[in-house]
Design an enzyme around this catalytic site. Sequence first.
Site, PDB file in Angstrom:
ATOM      1  N   ASP A  82     -46.826  69.149  -6.074  1.00 15.94           N
ATOM      2  CA  ASP A  82     -45.511  68.705  -5.630  1.00 15.94           C
ATOM      3  C   ASP A  82     -45.391  67.178  -5.665  1.00 15.94           C
ATOM      4  OD1 ASP A  82     -42.925  69.254  -4.253  1.00 15.94           O
ATOM      5  OD2 ASP A  82     -43.859  68.116  -2.634  1.00 15.94           O
ATOM      6  N   GLU A 102     -44.908  68.432 -10.902  1.00 20.47           N
ATOM      7  CA  GLU A 102     -43.486  68.271 -10.633  1.00 20.47           C
ATOM      8  C   GLU A 102     -43.249  66.760 -10.591  1.00 20.47           C
ATOM      9  OE1 GLU A 102     -39.905  67.854  -7.903  1.00 20.47           O
ATOM     10  OE2 GLU A 102     -41.913  67.760  -7.073  1.00 20.47           O
TER      11      GLU A 102
END
Length: 636
Positions: free
Chosen positions: A316, A366
Site C-alpha cells: 500500500d 500501489e
Amino acid sequence: MKKPIVNYYYTENGEEDAYLFNKGINEKSYEFLGAHKYIEDDKETVRFVVWAPNAKYVNLVGDFNDWDDYNLPMKMIGETGIWIINVFGVEEYDSYKYRIVTKNDEIKYKADPYAFHAELKPKTASKYYDLKGYKWNDKRWLNKKKKTDIYKSPMSIYEVNLASWKKKDNGDYYSYVELADELVNYVKEMGYTHVEIMPITEYPFDGSWGYQTTGYFAPTSRFGTPKDFMYLVDKFHQKNIGVILDWVPVHFCKDDFGLARFDGTGLYESQNTYEAENEQWGTLNFDFRKNEVRNFLISSALYWHDYYHIDGIRVDAVAYMLYLNFTGKDIKNEDGGNENKEAVSFIRELNTIIFKNYPNTLMIAEESTAWPNITMPVELDGLGFNYKWNMGWMNDTLKYIKLDPLFRKDHHDLLTFSLIYAFSENYILPFSHDEVVHMKGSMINKMPGEYSEKFDSLRLLMMYMYGHPGKKLNFMGNEIAQFDEWNEWDSITWGVLDFEKHVRYKKFISELNNFYRKEKALWEEDFDHKGFNWLEVDNNKESVVIFERISDKGEKLICAYNFTPVLRKNYPIGVDKEGTYSVVLNSDMQKYGGNLLRNKAYKTKKEEIHSKKYSIRVDLPPLGAMFIKMKQKNRR
C-alpha cells in the site's frame, strides 16, 4: 481465576538471533521474537522475546500470572535491547502484554509486535498461539504455481473487504471458516483467478479498513483464529484461486497499546516528531533507517508466505515511502532531493528477499507517480516489484467514461494516451475500493445517461478494461452494479439482485471473466508491444477505438468499442486474412441486459482498410463493445 505463576527462567541461547536482528539480517525474526513454545532439557515453556532497547524495565503480564505487574521480570540479552523470559504453564489463548517502564518512569502496557493472535476488539492484549499443526491440502496448487509463468497467465482479481462483503442478518461478521464456503464459491462462480483481501493484519478501528495496523503477524481475530485463516486460504487454493494480501509498511496507528513510542521513545517511528507524524492519516511513519524496523517489516512479508501460503502482497501507498515530501512536508535528503533513500533501499531489500524465497509470488506496488522502473529487477536498478497498479489508466479512463458522450470526442486522448506507456511497467488495471468511496460514487453511478444507458456504458467500460493490456482488478460490488457507494459498515447491497438488470450484469461479468481466462490473446503478451496493434485510434468524431490483441502464436482478437449511443452500422475493420469472422463476445446481448438476441458472422471483402488487405463491415452497437475473431477461411 488462575493461580499466579512465578516459575520462570532465562534461556542463554538467544544471542545470535538478537545479533542478527540488530544487524537487520534476521529474515525470519518471527521465529525468535514474540511468544514461542520452547523445549529445553525435556522441559516445555513459552519463551517471550521483545525489542525495547530504551526501556528501564520490562515485565511480562498475562492470564498466566493473574496480570501481576512484578513477578515475571524480563532480562535483556547483553546490550541488544532485546528482553527475554521463559515461563512455565502458559496455555494456548492465554492473553498477555509487556509492562514497559520507560526511562522517565512512565508505565506502558504494550501488545506484542510479533504476536500471532490477538484479543477480539475492543480488548487489546496479545494471545499466545501455536501456529504449527495445520494440515494443508493445497499441494496441487503449490505445484502448479511453481510451473506457471505469472506474466503470461490470466489474472483477474476480486478485491474484497472481509468485514463488509456480506454480513449476517444480525450484523455479525462471517468467520474465516464460513467465508471458506460463501466467499470462495462466489469468487469461483464469478470466474476470477485471484482474490485480494484488504488488510487483515490486526487493527483496532473498523473504519480504517485495516490500513492502520497494530499486529503485523496476526490475522485479525474479528473473523476467527490464525488456523481458521489458513483454512480460508487453503480453500481458495483448492478452487485454483490465488490469494493476495494488502500490506501496509508505510505507517501504523497511534493507539497506545501498539507500536507508537513503544519503549517510551520513537522506536518504530523516527525520534524526529516532524518526520514521524503522518498528519493525513493521523498515524506514525515507519523509520526505514533502523535495521530492526526494516527487519520487522521484511519478516512480516515473509511470514505471511511461510505460514499462510499466500500468493502475493499488494504494498500500500508506495509513493508515501518513496518521497520525503509526498504529504507536503519540507523534508530533504542529504543531497537536497526529496527521495527517501532509506525507503528505496528497504523496498529493494524487501523484494530481493521475498523473491529469493518465493520466486513465483506477486509483489504489487500501489504507486501513483511516475517513479521509473518500479517493476524492473533490483539488479537492473529497479525497485524489484513485479507488478504496479496503473493509476494513470484508471484516472484517465474514469474521467472519460463520466463525460456526456456528446463531449467525449473532445477528450479522445484520455482513452488512447495509456498505450504510450502501457509497456513501460508490468501493470494491473484497478477499479479498486478507492474509486467507490468518499463521495466518489459507485461504478454504475459514474456512468452518464438514463438507467439502461448506465448499464450499457458499464459493460462497455469493462470490455475496454479486459481488452486493454494489463492484468485486471475489480472491487467487490462492482460485479453486481450496486448503486450505493461502498460503506464499510454494511454489506454489499446484494438486494439489487432482485432486479433483472443487475442479474444480467452479474452474468456478463462472470462470462467476461471466463472468456478472458480462455482467450490467450488477452494475456499472453500483456507487457510487450507485440501483443497489441491499433486499428482505429484517431476517430475522435465518432468516439470509436479498435485494436488487436495478439497471443504468443500470433492468434488475434479484434476489440472494437463505440463510446457513443449511436449505432455505427457497417463500420469497416481491416483484417489480415480472408475468411469469416465471428463476434465471440458482445456487450449488447439481451442475456447481459442489451438488445441483441444473437451475434452475426461477417465475411471479408478484398478492401484495404487499416493497412490490411481485407476488411469486414460490422454493426457497432451504441455504447457497446465487441470481441471479434476469425472462425474459418472461405472455401473456394
